[in-house]
Every structure is written in C-alpha cells, then in structure tokens.
Design an enzyme around this catalytic site. Structure first.
Site, PDB file in Angstrom:
ATOM      1  N   ASP A  93      -7.521 -43.305 -30.763  1.00  9.60           N
ATOM      2  CA  ASP A  93      -6.902 -43.474 -32.084  1.00  9.60           C
ATOM      3  C   ASP A  93      -5.887 -44.599 -31.972  1.00  9.60           C
ATOM      4  OD1 ASP A  93      -5.706 -41.049 -30.501  1.00  9.60           O
ATOM      5  OD2 ASP A  93      -4.017 -41.840 -31.645  1.00  9.60           O
ATOM      6  N   GLU A 139     -12.170 -34.277 -21.613  1.00 16.36           N
ATOM      7  CA  GLU A 139     -12.036 -35.343 -20.611  1.00 16.36           C
ATOM      8  C   GLU A 139     -12.683 -34.921 -19.293  1.00 16.36           C
ATOM      9  OE1 GLU A 139      -7.838 -37.049 -22.486  1.00 16.36           O
ATOM     10  OE2 GLU A 139      -7.770 -35.528 -20.933  1.00 16.36           O
TER      11      GLU A 139
HETATM   12  N1  ADE Z   1      -3.509 -38.946 -26.939  1.00 14.75           N
HETATM   13  C1  ADE Z   1      -4.420 -39.583 -27.704  1.00 14.75           C
HETATM   14  N2  ADE Z   1      -3.840 -40.127 -28.777  1.00 14.75           N
HETATM   15  C2  ADE Z   1      -2.522 -39.827 -28.706  1.00 14.75           C
HETATM   16  C3  ADE Z   1      -1.410 -40.091 -29.517  1.00 14.75           C
HETATM   17  N3  ADE Z   1      -1.536 -40.770 -30.636  1.00 14.75           N
HETATM   18  N4  ADE Z   1      -0.187 -39.626 -29.129  1.00 14.75           N
HETATM   19  C4  ADE Z   1      -0.068 -38.912 -27.996  1.00 14.75           C
HETATM   20  N5  ADE Z   1      -1.094 -38.629 -27.189  1.00 14.75           N
HETATM   21  C5  ADE Z   1      -2.314 -39.077 -27.528  1.00 14.75           C
END
Ligand code: ADE
Length: 228
Positions: free
Chosen positions: A195, A12
């Site tokens: 995600d 990041e």
């Molecule tokens: N950062 C990116 N995806 C995440 C997730 N599924 N749970 C916690 N932090 C995250």
C-alpha cells in the site's frame, strides 16, 4: 547454513512455505516454527505476530535457541513515494515512533543505541544483484518501524525531514534488526510494497495486495538464499 527468517503475518510465512514442499512444525514457547531443510540450508521460520514487541521477542527466542548464521525478515510494507509491486531493500532500519529528544537524543534514537540498525552489506549487495539480473523493481533505502498502521505522511513529517531516505514503513523490522545487532547476527530486511501511504485506497489496497506482495518478497528471498 542455518538461516533464521522472521515473518510477522501468516500470509508472509505462507508465501515462503509455498516455495518448499517439505517442512516440519515445531513449538518454541508461544511461537510456531516452520523448519525447512534443503540440500544447502536449514531455514528456521518464525511467525512473530505483528508489532515491535512481538518481533523483538520472537527474534530473541530464535537467536537464543538456535545457532543462526544469517537472519532475514521478509514481508510487506507501506510505501513512502514508492509504488505497489516494488521491493524495498533496507540499507538500515529505525524506529519512527521513538522520541527521547527531551533528553537531547536524536529523533528515533533510543538512549544507548544508534539511530540506525544497518543491514549486512554483503547480503544487501547480493539482493541488489539478484533484483538487477531478474529485472525486479527495487529501491534501496531506510525502512522505519512503529506500532501503527500508517495512513498519512503527516505524523511522520519530523522523522522524514531528518531521514528523507525512508522508503517504507512497517511494524517490525527495526526491532528484528536491533535484536540481530544484540546477538551479532548479520541480517537483511526485504519488504514488498502492499500500500502507498497517503493513498485514498490504502486499506483496500493492503488487503488486495498483501498476498501478491508477500509472494514477491518470498521469491526474492528464495533467490538470495539459493545463491548463498
Ligand atoms: N505494513 C504494510 N503497510 C503498512 C502501513 N501502511 N503501516 C504500517 N505497517 C504496514
């Protein structure tokens, strides 16, 4: 202006640094800072590490050692009904893993605190305007933080029932916003979906999209600060 930016992950931070060729490294206790100086602003970028404690301690150190005018957090998050490549702008953040209901506090509420840590409305409006003029897919909503990589919506059932405006989950932003509130510093959280929570391919997607999603958030952050 002096602008503080907290990044939890190296990817990041690297995505933002890549947009500025000149930068300088400094140390602050255990933290590595990247200082970027432009005609308009000085950016004090901090790599906090992952999780609420790391984020809170990094934000506290930053805000107690530098005279920060505005604070940002840019990075990735898991989407709640929000798909890849979308940006989530936090109207406010909260802790999804705080539960003191035994003493009649609301879900996600710490004693002595409000549930929500609201973003600065002017910064949020700026971000919205930029997303709209640049055709960036975005949504406004709540972002919830906890010390878990979340792979299913089941454990979040109660919190989502209480706060259906939650659009993304990650592991730092509520801590950052909480510390910004303590120091009375205006803040905005920008997260890009890496995600989608509950998808079978979630872990694979996180690895596949973390760089691209970090770049999206960093590019938007640059556009916002260019306009300030
Ligand atoms: N950062 C990116 N995806 C995440 C997730 N599924 N749970 C916690 N932090 C995250």
């Amino acid at each position: 202006m002096t602008i503080g930016i907290i990044f939890a992950m190296q990817e990041e931070l690297d995505a933002f640094k890549a947009l500025y060729p000149n930068n300088e490294e400094k140390n602050l206790f255990h933290l590595k800072l990247t200082i970027i100086t432009t005609d308009k602003h000085t950016f004090v970028c901090v790599l906090s590490g992952i999780g609420k404690s790391q984020a809170a301690s990094a934000t506290t150190l930053l805000l107690s050692h530098y005279d920060i005018d505005l604070l940002f957090n840019s990075g990735v998050a898991g989407g709640v009904g929000v798909s890849h490549a979308s940006i989530v702008l936090a109207e406010a953040t909260l802790y999804h893993d705080v539960d003191v209901q035994a003493f009649n506090y609301l879900p996600a509420q710490l004693p002595g605190q409000d549930v929500l840590f609201p973003a600065d409305e002017t910064l949020l409006d700026y971000a919205v305007k930029i997303c709209e003029t640049q055709n960036i897919t975005y949504t406004k909503g709540l972002i919830a933080s906890g010390d878990q990589f979340v792979t299913s919506l089941d454990p979040l059932k109660t919190i989502l029932e209480h706060y259906p405006q939650i659009k993304a989950i990650e592991m730092e932003s509520a801590s950052i916003a909480h510390m910004a509130k303590n120091f009375k510093v205006k803040h905005l959280i920008i997260r890009s979906i890496s995600d989608v929570i509950g998808d079978e391919s979630q872990q694979v997607d996180f690895n596949a999209f973390v760089n691209e999603a970090s770049q999206k958030a960093a590019t938007l952050l640059k556009a916002i600060t260019d306009a300030l």
